[in-house]
Design a protein around this motif. Structure first.
Motif, PDB file in Angstrom:
ATOM      1  N   TYR A   1      43.849  26.930  17.497  1.00  0.00           N
ATOM      2  CA  TYR A   1      44.765  28.029  17.790  1.00  0.00           C
ATOM      3  C   TYR A   1      46.105  27.450  18.221  1.00  0.00           C
ATOM      4  CZ  TYR A   1      46.114  32.764  19.026  1.00  0.00           C
ATOM      5  OH  TYR A   1      46.736  33.982  19.063  1.00  0.00           O
TER       6      TYR A   1
ATOM      7  N   ARG B   1      44.014  38.331  22.817  1.00  0.00           N
ATOM      8  CA  ARG B   1      43.974  39.262  21.678  1.00  0.00           C
ATOM      9  C   ARG B   1      42.975  38.780  20.632  1.00  0.00           C
ATOM     10  NH1 ARG B   1      49.653  39.114  22.493  1.00  0.00           N
ATOM     11  NH2 ARG B   1      49.843  37.580  20.810  1.00  0.00           N
ATOM     12  N   ARG B   2      42.953  37.486  20.394  1.00  0.00           N
ATOM     13  CA  ARG B   2      42.039  36.899  19.392  1.00  0.00           C
ATOM     14  C   ARG B   2      40.592  37.000  19.841  1.00  0.00           C
ATOM     15  NH1 ARG B   2      38.641  34.698  16.943  1.00  0.00           N
ATOM     16  NH2 ARG B   2      38.746  32.943  15.487  1.00  0.00           N
TER      17      ARG B   2
END
Length: 354
Positions: free
Chosen positions: A82, A100-101
């Motif tokens: 990420y 959010r992920r």
């Protein structure tokens, strides 16, 4: 007649802790603990991440060191990395993006890094705490030199002080902690130093487990001390470094609720100077509160091993020097004989005076 409930073993208590915590919303934390640079903790951490990915878990690498060796790059190429974000000229974790992920597992290296001024949290371990609180599991790694409460102790051994640290209270919240050992082919000049660092790491790992169990016992009003038993036998010779051996033995005995015994084998054919040295060392041991044993036997090694087996000794502390003396002349190298005959016991060798 009412039977008293069976006391649960430490393993049973730990499984109960893990089962209860698995049912909560907080993410689980696993830490790979190293006691020296280059022992391979990052490689082991990423190996764990790869295995979890293969089992179907949603794993992302949230933070890694800026420069990694080729073998680490090869493992990273098979994992989702990420993107980090720039803040104050340095890379920091994108906490909002990760929330959010919402992966199942985040891999976070460099746990002790400080974030630049104005960041969401001052330190990376605090970023990690936010992810854990949000229910995201974390796999991370750290060397003992970066544990705040151990920093000075480790620096005294390595001569390399550090500034960035993680409090031991954070590590004690880990559900799993795995000690990463140094390779067996370390050069001889590092072995003594690594042995001391490994000792510190073992105590820290045990502290983490004890903290889990103690909290579980407190919450369930269980009056039970789960500490392990260690039996340490310090074998004294006239030139033994009794101060270091006693200090190390005392720390381990206190930490693991064990027993510390100091012994020597009576040898009639020794000089007055050696006899006086032995008496002084045994007096030091008595003052330190150790149990004292004077063993008999024509073969000193056999006498020590016989006593150790009979008493269930788990760790043998012995001294070693290249200087010729009575034992080597009569029986060969006593340390080698002790090691060969000490099945089931750990043997710790301390350098003696020349």
């Amino acid at each position: 007649m009412t039977r008293e409930p069976r006391r649960r073993t430490p393993d049973e208590l730990l499984r109960a802790v893990q089962a209860e915590e698995a049912a909560t919303s907080r993410g689980r934390l696993k830490i790979f603990l190293g006691y020296a640079s280059g022992v391979g903790k990052s490689f082991r951490m990423l190996g764990e991440a790869s295995r979890r990915r293969e089992r179907g878990q949603d794993v992302v690498v949230a933070a890694m060191q800026p420069q990694v060796p080729a073998e680490i790059s090869a493992v990273l190429s098979n994992l989702e990395v990420y993107p980090m974000i720039r803040s104050g000229g340095v890379d920091v974790m994108d906490i909002d993006g990760l929330l959010r992920r919402r992966p199942s597992v985040c891999v976070i290296d460099g746990l002790a890094y400080d974030n630049p001024p104005g960041s969401r949290h001052p330190t990376r371990w605090q970023d990690t705490e936010e992810l854990l609180s949000a229910g995201i599991a974390v796999i991370s790694s750290i060397n003992i030199q970066y544990v705040a409460e151990l920093r000075d102790q480790v620096a005294a051994i390595t001569g390399k002080p550090v500034r960035e640290t993680v409090p031991v209270s954070f590590l004690q919240r880990a559900e799993e902690i795995e000690l990463v050992d140094a390779p067996a082919d370390e050069p001889p000049e590092r072995i003594q130093r690594l042995a001391k660092l490994r000792e510190i790491a073992l105590v820290l790992a045990a502290d983490v487990v004890d903290a889990q169990l103690a909290e579980y016992l407190r919450q369930h009003c269980i009056d039970q001390h789960p500490g392990a038993q260690e039996r340490i036998l310090v074998c004294v010779t006239p030139r033994a470094n009794i101060t270091e051996m006693l200090e190390t033995g005392r720390i381990i005995a206190e930490r693991f609720h064990g027993k510390l015994t100091v012994a020597y084998v009576r040898q009639p054919a020794i000089s007055d100077a050696d006899r006086l040295a032995l008496e002084e060392k045994m007096a030091t041991a008595r003052q330190a509160g150790a149990s004292i044993e004077i063993l008999e036997g024509a073969d000193p090694v056999a006498a020590i091993l016989s006593y150790a087996r009979a008493q269930g000794v788990t760790q043998l502390f012995v001294g070693h020097t290249q200087r010729d003396g009575l034992w080597p002349r009569l029986w060969g190298n006593p340390v080698e004989k002790l090691i060969r005959g000490s099945s089931g016991m750990d043997v710790r060798v301390f350098p003696q005076a020349p």
